[in-house]
Design a protein around this motif. Structure first.
Motif, PDB file in Angstrom:
ATOM      1  N   VAL A 446      68.849 -40.635 -64.117  1.00 23.42           N
ATOM      2  CA  VAL A 446      68.334 -41.905 -64.223  1.00 23.42           C
ATOM      3  C   VAL A 446      69.535 -43.058 -64.274  1.00 23.42           C
ATOM      4  CG1 VAL A 446      66.811 -43.992 -64.975  1.00 23.42           C
ATOM      5  CG2 VAL A 446      66.112 -41.699 -65.043  1.00 23.42           C
ATOM      6  N   ILE A 447      69.854 -43.752 -63.254  1.00 22.06           N
ATOM      7  CA  ILE A 447      71.153 -44.604 -63.512  1.00 22.06           C
ATOM      8  C   ILE A 447      71.166 -45.409 -64.703  1.00 22.06           C
ATOM      9  CG2 ILE A 447      70.190 -46.450 -62.136  1.00 22.06           C
ATOM     10  CD1 ILE A 447      73.234 -46.798 -61.081  1.00 22.06           C
ATOM     11  N   GLN A 448      72.198 -45.400 -65.533  1.00 20.75           N
ATOM     12  CA  GLN A 448      72.191 -46.359 -66.738  1.00 20.75           C
ATOM     13  C   GLN A 448      73.353 -47.671 -66.510  1.00 20.75           C
ATOM     14  OE1 GLN A 448      70.395 -45.923 -69.680  1.00 20.75           O
ATOM     15  NE2 GLN A 448      69.182 -44.459 -68.332  1.00 20.75           N
ATOM     16  N   ALA A 449      74.213 -47.303 -65.747  1.00 15.36           N
ATOM     17  CA  ALA A 449      75.173 -48.234 -65.382  1.00 15.36           C
ATOM     18  C   ALA A 449      75.967 -48.173 -64.023  1.00 15.36           C
ATOM     19  CB  ALA A 449      76.131 -48.347 -66.507  1.00 15.36           C
ATOM     20  N   GLY A 450      76.224 -49.157 -63.448  1.00 24.54           N
ATOM     21  CA  GLY A 450      77.102 -49.371 -62.272  1.00 24.54           C
ATOM     22  C   GLY A 450      78.165 -50.152 -62.265  1.00 24.54           C
ATOM     23  N   SER A 451      79.007 -50.168 -61.357  1.00 23.65           N
ATOM     24  CA  SER A 451      80.284 -51.228 -61.258  1.00 23.65           C
ATOM     25  C   SER A 451      79.772 -52.226 -60.244  1.00 23.65           C
ATOM     26  CB  SER A 451      81.668 -50.344 -61.032  1.00 23.65           C
ATOM     27  OG  SER A 451      81.456 -49.803 -59.826  1.00 23.65           O
ATOM     28  N   GLY A 452      80.028 -53.641 -60.680  1.00 22.54           N
ATOM     29  CA  GLY A 452      80.023 -54.411 -59.524  1.00 22.54           C
ATOM     30  C   GLY A 452      78.394 -54.929 -59.368  1.00 22.54           C
ATOM     31  N   HIS A 453      78.343 -55.693 -58.364  1.00 23.26           N
ATOM     32  CA  HIS A 453      77.065 -56.123 -58.007  1.00 23.26           C
ATOM     33  C   HIS A 453      76.188 -55.153 -57.576  1.00 23.26           C
ATOM     34  CE1 HIS A 453      73.899 -58.748 -56.218  1.00 23.26           C
ATOM     35  NE2 HIS A 453      74.073 -58.131 -55.164  1.00 23.26           N
ATOM     36  N   ARG A 454      76.708 -54.109 -56.646  1.00 23.44           N
ATOM     37  CA  ARG A 454      76.009 -53.061 -56.298  1.00 23.44           C
ATOM     38  C   ARG A 454      75.221 -52.275 -57.350  1.00 23.44           C
ATOM     39  NH1 ARG A 454      80.391 -53.080 -52.930  1.00 23.44           N
ATOM     40  NH2 ARG A 454      80.116 -53.468 -50.807  1.00 23.44           N
ATOM     41  N   GLY A 455      75.815 -51.871 -58.463  1.00 23.18           N
ATOM     42  CA  GLY A 455      75.783 -51.074 -59.602  1.00 23.18           C
ATOM     43  C   GLY A 455      74.605 -51.996 -60.374  1.00 23.18           C
ATOM     44  N   LEU A 457      72.482 -54.013 -59.001  1.00 16.88           N
ATOM     45  CA  LEU A 457      71.123 -54.081 -58.170  1.00 16.88           C
ATOM     46  C   LEU A 457      70.314 -52.515 -58.208  1.00 16.88           C
ATOM     47  CD1 LEU A 457      69.372 -55.233 -56.200  1.00 16.88           C
ATOM     48  CD2 LEU A 457      70.872 -54.765 -54.173  1.00 16.88           C
ATOM     49  N   LEU A 458      71.234 -51.611 -58.249  1.00 17.90           N
ATOM     50  CA  LEU A 458      70.824 -50.140 -58.416  1.00 17.90           C
ATOM     51  C   LEU A 458      70.067 -49.882 -59.818  1.00 17.90           C
ATOM     52  CD1 LEU A 458      73.645 -48.123 -56.699  1.00 17.90           C
ATOM     53  CD2 LEU A 458      71.313 -48.398 -55.943  1.00 17.90           C
ATOM     54  N   ARG A 459      70.836 -50.524 -60.697  1.00 16.18           N
ATOM     55  CA  ARG A 459      70.229 -50.453 -62.233  1.00 16.18           C
ATOM     56  C   ARG A 459      68.698 -51.181 -62.214  1.00 16.18           C
ATOM     57  NH1 ARG A 459      71.667 -51.420 -67.723  1.00 16.18           N
ATOM     58  NH2 ARG A 459      70.057 -50.506 -68.818  1.00 16.18           N
ATOM     59  N   GLU A 460      68.784 -52.500 -61.694  1.00 14.55           N
ATOM     60  CA  GLU A 460      67.512 -53.237 -61.564  1.00 14.55           C
ATOM     61  C   GLU A 460      66.445 -52.389 -60.787  1.00 14.55           C
ATOM     62  OE1 GLU A 460      68.697 -57.004 -60.066  1.00 14.55           O
ATOM     63  OE2 GLU A 460      69.699 -57.660 -61.841  1.00 14.55           O
ATOM     64  N   LEU A 461      66.694 -51.784 -59.674  1.00 12.43           N
ATOM     65  CA  LEU A 461      65.772 -50.843 -58.876  1.00 12.43           C
ATOM     66  C   LEU A 461      65.271 -49.622 -59.663  1.00 12.43           C
ATOM     67  CD1 LEU A 461      67.634 -51.477 -55.356  1.00 12.43           C
ATOM     68  CD2 LEU A 461      65.422 -52.561 -56.455  1.00 12.43           C
ATOM     69  N   GLY A 462      65.943 -49.253 -60.549  1.00 12.68           N
ATOM     70  CA  GLY A 462      65.741 -48.113 -61.310  1.00 12.68           C
ATOM     71  C   GLY A 462      66.046 -46.876 -60.667  1.00 12.68           C
ATOM     72  N   HIS A 463      67.259 -46.758 -60.082  1.00 11.91           N
ATOM     73  CA  HIS A 463      67.706 -45.677 -59.197  1.00 11.91           C
ATOM     74  C   HIS A 463      67.455 -44.317 -59.877  1.00 11.91           C
ATOM     75  CE1 HIS A 463      69.614 -43.517 -55.740  1.00 11.91           C
ATOM     76  NE2 HIS A 463      70.802 -43.306 -56.585  1.00 11.91           N
ATOM     77  N   LYS A 464      66.984 -43.346 -59.291  1.00  9.86           N
ATOM     78  CA  LYS A 464      66.973 -41.849 -59.775  1.00  9.86           C
ATOM     79  C   LYS A 464      67.300 -40.983 -58.874  1.00  9.86           C
ATOM     80  CE  LYS A 464      62.892 -43.757 -62.613  1.00  9.86           C
ATOM     81  NZ  LYS A 464      61.615 -43.622 -62.828  1.00  9.86           N
ATOM     82  N   ILE A 465      67.565 -39.749 -59.165  1.00  8.86           N
ATOM     83  CA  ILE A 465      67.799 -38.684 -58.413  1.00  8.86           C
ATOM     84  C   ILE A 465      67.243 -37.357 -59.210  1.00  8.86           C
ATOM     85  CG2 ILE A 465      69.770 -37.107 -57.911  1.00  8.86           C
ATOM     86  CD1 ILE A 465      71.616 -39.290 -57.976  1.00  8.86           C
ATOM     87  N   THR A 491      82.387 -34.545 -44.055  1.00  8.51           N
ATOM     88  CA  THR A 491      82.196 -33.207 -43.562  1.00  8.51           C
ATOM     89  C   THR A 491      81.125 -32.464 -44.272  1.00  8.51           C
ATOM     90  OG1 THR A 491      83.891 -32.542 -45.490  1.00  8.51           O
ATOM     91  CG2 THR A 491      84.726 -33.082 -43.244  1.00  8.51           C
ATOM     92  N   GLU A 492      80.362 -33.071 -45.076  1.00  8.62           N
ATOM     93  CA  GLU A 492      79.273 -32.633 -45.678  1.00  8.62           C
ATOM     94  C   GLU A 492      77.924 -32.512 -44.708  1.00  8.62           C
ATOM     95  OE1 GLU A 492      78.545 -31.198 -48.976  1.00  8.62           O
ATOM     96  OE2 GLU A 492      80.635 -30.612 -48.807  1.00  8.62           O
ATOM     97  N   PRO A 493      77.344 -31.486 -44.290  1.00 10.00           N
ATOM     98  CA  PRO A 493      76.280 -31.786 -43.370  1.00 10.00           C
ATOM     99  C   PRO A 493      74.960 -32.331 -43.756  1.00 10.00           C
ATOM    100  CG  PRO A 493      76.599 -29.487 -44.000  1.00 10.00           C
ATOM    101  CD  PRO A 493      77.850 -30.199 -44.508  1.00 10.00           C
ATOM    102  N   TYR A 494      74.922 -32.085 -45.027  1.00  5.50           N
ATOM    103  CA  TYR A 494      73.535 -32.397 -45.556  1.00  5.50           C
ATOM    104  C   TYR A 494      73.395 -33.760 -46.642  1.00  5.50           C
ATOM    105  CZ  TYR A 494      72.048 -27.922 -44.274  1.00  5.50           C
ATOM    106  OH  TYR A 494      72.007 -26.686 -43.347  1.00  5.50           O
ATOM    107  N   PHE A 495      74.851 -34.204 -46.401  1.00  7.96           N
ATOM    108  CA  PHE A 495      74.933 -35.447 -47.422  1.00  7.96           C
ATOM    109  C   PHE A 495      74.171 -36.618 -46.937  1.00  7.96           C
ATOM    110  CE2 PHE A 495      77.357 -39.589 -48.279  1.00  7.96           C
ATOM    111  CZ  PHE A 495      77.406 -39.322 -49.799  1.00  7.96           C
ATOM    112  N   MET A 496      73.572 -37.415 -47.852  1.00  7.36           N
ATOM    113  CA  MET A 496      72.603 -38.559 -47.479  1.00  7.36           C
ATOM    114  C   MET A 496      73.361 -39.709 -48.209  1.00  7.36           C
ATOM    115  SD  MET A 496      68.805 -37.254 -47.853  1.00  7.36           S
ATOM    116  CE  MET A 496      68.235 -38.679 -47.130  1.00  7.36           C
ATOM    117  N   PRO A 497      74.010 -40.741 -47.480  1.00  6.25           N
ATOM    118  CA  PRO A 497      74.629 -42.050 -48.341  1.00  6.25           C
ATOM    119  C   PRO A 497      73.475 -42.642 -48.732  1.00  6.25           C
ATOM    120  CG  PRO A 497      74.916 -41.793 -45.564  1.00  6.25           C
ATOM    121  CD  PRO A 497      74.325 -40.650 -45.930  1.00  6.25           C
ATOM    122  N   ASN A 498      74.043 -43.441 -49.840  1.00  9.86           N
ATOM    123  CA  ASN A 498      73.374 -44.557 -50.285  1.00  9.86           C
ATOM    124  C   ASN A 498      73.483 -45.831 -49.342  1.00  9.86           C
ATOM    125  OD1 ASN A 498      72.550 -46.746 -52.154  1.00  9.86           O
ATOM    126  ND2 ASN A 498      72.738 -45.233 -53.812  1.00  9.86           N
TER     127      ASN A 498
END
Length: 811
Positions: A446-455, A457-465, A491-498
């Motif tokens: 579970v995300i606990q901290a992120g830099s900048g406005h994006r971080g 927003l991800l914290r408020e959305l409760g981003h999880k992996i 170059t990562e075939p299965y990478f899923m960008p945020n």
């Protein structure tokens, strides 16, 4: 005698005079030509040999500067050996360190490193120009080797002067021989002259003038049969011989030129074997000509040698635009006749940007007066990269230390994590940073901290992996407990960008570990591919450990804060309980004293017979009532004193008193109690104790009474002794000793606590409330004193009260 010589000279014939004069002049001309030719040849050879030595020194300086800086003696020795093999002109060569010690020699088979400083080497290191030392058979030249302004050592070479000396000796001998021959021939001709020589003499004069002017091409012809013809023939022979000498000299010059060309060829081979680029440029009237460009310029720049030989400004077109002012300043220094060394960037033919060091030494041409630059350009790209990497790494370490120092000062976990991602993004100029915590119960990150406005927003959305998600770099780092680095996510075939981080190119996930367990993951992203080096990996790995420590410190601080809050509550409760206890003691003591005093008063009146005579049994009973009432009253008084001490209401009253009165008063009060147990109560005042003392006599008496009463209570036989003495110049002491039962060692730590006794059971042998020693200690401290206990079980006890020796004041 002088007149006789003058008379004889006047009698000489004109032919003789002319012949002698012409012969002398011819001899002088021959000698002058010979000396002039010899001198010019010597000067030219000297200048050429010095130029040759200087070029060799410049080449060797460039080839050895880095090895000298690193003191690579093996390379330096191999360089000197290569210089000494097969050389005829180079007869010596040495390399010195920055203090002038010899560390390599061209004609020594082993590496030379003499700890003794060589004077010539020291002179070279300290010199700003090339040093030339002409010796009998060689020219020794040397100069300092620098990196920028730093002198890292020096180099010297020796060039043989034997061919030069041989040539000059031959020319000098031939000139002297020719002069002698001319003089002999003139003497012979003088004897043969006998007739008029006017016309032939003119021809001879003209011929002599031509010879004097260096023209030896015209034949000397004299149309006469007299001595002038002989002189003409002799002069013709001399002309032929001079012409032959001139031709011989020309042949020697040709041979010397060939030898120099051969030497230059060898130098060019040496220069070609060195990676550095060597050049010689002549500047005049704002224009320049490249007199020499070494072939190594082609692999250095990727361009053909012809580009540089045809246009001396072509080199400037390769300089990195931002570094053009640096190169321009170097040209200005050259134009002023000053040496210069600078570092700048070049753009190669393949568009690769490299760093070079351009080191040039200038001389002024003796003939053209133009500036001649002898320069060396070496590739320092690898060194620059290493320096930049080292600077970057040092900056990272300093930044990491600064970040660590700041985050360790934050003890709130939420604030800590926010400061971490904000500081690191700013200090390391990164695209984005995340910190995830592992939720073991839900098996997810579970995300606990992120830099900048994006971080945020991800914290408020409760981003999880999900912990087991295969295509997540963060989850992979948590599962493997290892650093996962993806140099280029494309170059990562299965990478899923945020979707909130579309520009991510490089990602590195670092597990946050504590006690062998994964706390979470420290995720670092950048918008450039291949952003992170090994130094970055090491730095962020260290920061991950520091983050774990900081989080642990924050957790411990929170736990400690909770414990401190509980302790504060407990302390307040204890203080309130103590206050209530003191109030209770004061109230109970006060309420008990009134009825006890009344009962004691009535009992004493009955005992005195104020209400009539008493029987023996009644008198005995009343005596027991009086004794027990006094005992109870003493306990009540102790309780009341303890309550006053606890509340801080008891204050000492300082006054003057006689030490003898104090000790006698206590003895008179306690003597009856001692006699009742058949004990000896003795007193002693040391002679150095002042007659008058300052203090609270009432409280001092209370202290002594309690100590003496305790001593009598716990002593069955023997002596109780009171002593006053001075332990030092600033204190006086009251000491009470007994021969009683003594106090066990384990009990000595608590006997001064209120309501504590050695035997606290209800079946104890000795009575009491356990307040006596507590009151003694509190009163002693109240009077700024100290009480010391010495006791041994079965041997008795000694209580010593140390008090400040206060000065006496007039009342």
């Amino acid at each position: 005698m002088h007149k006789l010589n003058k008379l004889k000279s006047e009698q000489w014939s004109l032919a003789i005079k002319l012949t002698v004069s012409m012969t002398t002049m011819t001899v002088l001309v021959v000698m002058s030509i010979t000396l002039l030719s010899t001198q010019r040849e010597q000067q030219a050879s000297h200048a050429e040999l010095e130029q040759q030595a200087n070029l060799l020194l410049n080449t060797l300086s460039v080839a050895t500067v880095d090895s000298l800086y690193n003191l690579d003696t093996e390379f330096l020795d191999s360089m000197m050996k290569a210089l000494g093999v097969g050389q005829q002109i180079v007869v010596s060569g040495r390399i010195y360190d920055n203090e002038g010690r010899v560390i390599a020699d061209a004609y020594t088979q082993e590496i030379v490193y003499n700890f003794k400083i060589d004077p010539f080497g020291q002179q070279l290191v300290n010199s700003d120009t090339t040093v030339f030392k002409w010796q009998t058979d060689e020219l020794i030249a040397g100069k300092a080797v620098k990196i920028g302004t730093q002198r890292v050592g020096a180099i010297s070479v020796g060039l043989s002067t034997i061919p030069l000396q041989t040539k000059i000796t031959v020319m000098r001998n031939e000139g002297v021989g020719m002069a002698l021959v001319t003089a002999a021939m003139g003497g012979v001709l003088t004897l043969l002259l006998s007739r008029s020589i006017t016309r032939p003499l003119k021809r001879l004069v003209k011929a002599t003038q031509r010879i004097a002017n260096g023209d030896l091409s015209q034949q000397i012809v004299v149309d006469s049969s007299d001595e002038l013809a002989v002189l003409g023939n002799a002069m013709e022979q001399m002309r032929v011989e001079l012409q032959q000498l001139y031709l011989d000299l020309e042949q020697q010059v040709v041979k010397r030129t060939q030898a120099l060309q051969e030497s230059e060829k060898r130098f060019r081979q040496v220069i070609s074997s060195i990676s550095a680029h060597v050049y010689m440029t002549e500047l005049g009237q704002g224009e320049g000509v490249n007199r020499y460009i070494s072939p190594t310029v082609e692999p250095l720049t990727g361009y053909s040698l012809v580009n540089f030989t045809n246009d001396w400004r072509f080199w400037q077109s390769l300089i990195y635009p931002a570094d053009l002012p640096i190169a321009a300043s170097q040209v200005e220094f050259f134009a002023k006749g000053q040496d210069s060394e600078v570092e700048y960037r070049l753009i190669r033919a393949d568009k690769e940007i490299i760093w070079v060091r351009d080191s040039g030494r200038v001389e002024k041409d003796a003939v053209s007066k133009n500036i001649v630059i002898y320069g060396v350009v070496s590739d320092i790209t690898e060194r620059k990269k290493a320096e930049e990497e080292r600077i970057r790494f040092n900056n990272q370490l300093r930044t990491a230390a600064d970040v660590t120092r700041q985050i360790n000062a934050i003890l709130d976990p939420e604030e800590l994590l926010y400061e971490i991602v904000t500081l690191l993004q700013s200090r390391f100029d990164l695209y984005h940073i995340h910190i995830y915590f592992l939720n073991e119960s839900a098996n997810e990150l579970v995300i606990q901290a992120g830099s900048g406005h994006r971080g945020k927003l991800l914290r408020e959305l409760g981003h999880k992996i999900p912990f087991n998600y295969e295509h997540s770099v963060v989850a992979r780092a948590a599962r493997t407990q290892k650093i996962i680095l993806v140099p280029d996510i494309t170059t990562e075939p299965y990478f899923m960008p945020n979707p909130l981080l579309p520009d991510t190119r490089t990602e590195m996930a670092v597990p946050i570990m504590a006690g062998g367990h994964v706390l979470g993951v420290f995720d670092v992203q950048d918008n450039q591919a291949n952003r992170f080096s090994q130094a970055d990996i090491d730095t962020f790995s260290t920061l991950s450990g520091q983050i774990a420590i900081a989080l642990e410190n924050a957790r411990l601080f929170a736990e400690r804060k909770q414990a401190e809050e509980k302790l504060i509550v407990a302390r307040d409760q204890a203080l309130e309980s103590s206050r209530l206890k003191s109030e209770l003691l004061a109230n109970v003591s006060h309420e008990l004293r009134t009825p006890l005093n009344a009962a004691l008063g009535y009992a004493e009146m009955l005992h005195e017979g104020l209400y009539g005579p008493l029987t023996d049994d009644l008198n005995e009973a009343i005596t027991k009532i009086i004794d027990n009432s006094k005992y109870l009253l003493g306990i009540v008084n102790q309780l009341l004193d303890q309550a006053k001490l606890d509340s801080g209401k008891l204050k000492p009253k300082i006054s003057s008193f006689a030490s003898n009165d104090l000790i006698n008063s206590v003895k008179s009060k306690m003597n009856a109690l001692a006699k009742a147990k058949d004990l000896a109560l003795t007193t002693e005042i040391s002679a150095d104790v002042p007659v008058m003392l300052q203090g609270d006599p009432a409280r001092l008496q209370q202290v002594l009474v309690n100590l003496v009463g305790n001593a009598i209570k716990f002593t069955e036989k023997g002596t109780v002794k009171i002593i006053f003495y001075l332990p030092d110049s600033t204190h006086w002491a009251m000491q009470v000793s007994d021969t009683g039962v003594g106090i066990p060692l384990e009990a000595q730590s608590f006997v001064f606590e209120p309501f504590r006794q050695v035997d606290g059971s209800v079946t104890r042998e000795y009575g009491g409330t356990g307040l006596g020693l507590s009151i003694v200690k509190r009163l002693t401290h109240l009077m700024e004193g100290e009480i010391i206990l010495q006791s041994e079980l079965g041997q008795g006890s000694i209580f010593t009260v140390l008090l400040p020796l206060m000065p006496m004041y007039e009342e």
